[in-house]
Motif scaffolding. Sequence first.
Motif: not given
Lengths: 417, 80
Positions: A250-255, A300-301, A399-401, A404, A412, A415, B19, B37, B41, B43, B45, B68
């Motif tokens: 699981n990557l802490p990402l938003n597309s 927005y995502a 991110f856990a450590l 950043e 954090p 967007w 947003y 944490q 964090y 995700p 997505n 959405r």
Amino acid sequence: MGYSALSLMGHAFRGNTQWPTLIAAPDMRTIYDIVIIGGGGHGLATAHYLAKIYGLTNIAVCEAGWIGGGNTARNTTIVRSDYLLNGSFALKHFALKLWEDLTQDLDFNIMYEPRGYIDLAHSDGELEQFELRANAMRLRGADAQILDRSALKARIPLLSLDMDKRFPVSGALFQPAGGVVRHDAVAWGFARKASQAGIHIFQNCPVTGFDISDGVLQGVQTAKGHITCKQALISVAGESSAVAGLAGINLPLNSINVQACVTEPVKPALDAVVNYNVGLSYLSQTAKGEFVLGGATDGYASFARRGSFERIEDVLARAVQMFPFLSRLRLMRHWSGTADITADGNAIVGQTPVSGLMINSGWGYAGFKATPAVGHQLAELLATGILPDLIAPFALDRFALGAEQDDAGIGPYPWLH
Amino acid sequence: MLLIPCPYCGLRDESEFVYGGPARALPDMDAQTPEAQHSLYRPINPRGPLRELWYHSGGCECWITLTRNTITHEFEDDLS
């Protein structure tokens, strides 16, 4: 075969009908040393440097779409290294050095033009913050200058410096080595060179799964068959969450969607890259005469690769504040791409919890400029197993450590980056 | 341009909203570090329906939660 004036003339006499294809179409083997997932600039650069520096060529590059169809050919072609934090600066500055010689290295004209990157400040406070950034850059060996209003007028005569605007221009940060690189040539050039070295590139070949046992990578399943491999690299930008998800990561990402557009071509009017900082609008003029414009994300995502008109309007309104003559040009094309953005706005590069599986993601809409440096460093990681210093700050566990790499100090919220 | 179905104001233009990201459960104030944490964090997505927050700053000034689709941009919430 290399390109030369002789080969150009020879092909011209034959009516340009016998140019060989850039990329070979080999049959897929069942075993490779390394599988690179994603045939964008970063993935192909990694393949190129693995062959060039380490002599490794038993490598497959699996691209779900086509070479030069993703974010490498959707960005606004800008390269620069005006970053405050050591980690961000070092990697992008190394990339600038590589861009300089890349045309010769690849035997492919990538059209690196160091026209200068100009970041506009809109208040004295902002200009002071730019001084801080310029000083940090100079301390680390880069050339950076602060332009006051008269110097700016001399450098960019068409820039509007009127004081009756909502956000008048108070000065700028100027990086002379910044500029533009023809982005699709980067994808094609790296692909051609890697293909010539014997690396197999497969287009229309999405990865559908991973074989992992006891936390160790055993192989990769693709649309064209199963590959046994000891190492793989995921470098798929907006699809990072989905592909890494196949491996249970699981990557802490938003597309998020990012848009860009070009105007109709006009005579040369702007020989630098200029960025308007209140809400972002950056533009440059191509060799063909079109103005290329880009701005912030849609916010927005989204995986849609199309965005809201509101953002386009936003970008154009700001561009017209800088260059009022732009209001008389028509837009010719408009497109967008899916950017993967992390909680600190910086990339995730390096090892994953799965042994043998590497990740390169989270570049958001800032990855193009770093392309050759990322490829160079990831090639070292894959070939030697040692994590190079330049990418160490971008480890997944930061991110856990709490380590950043937040260049803008935004916090954090992906967007907002 | 998104038309966002605000439950208080009806279909309103995207430019009226700020947003707020994916809707997530906030940790307890005295939560242990891994838990905090995780909530920050973890995700979220998805390709497809996403529960997310919007702040109607140019309207009723309420935080609203809507679903959405991130591929089509269609809201799944029905105002009727």
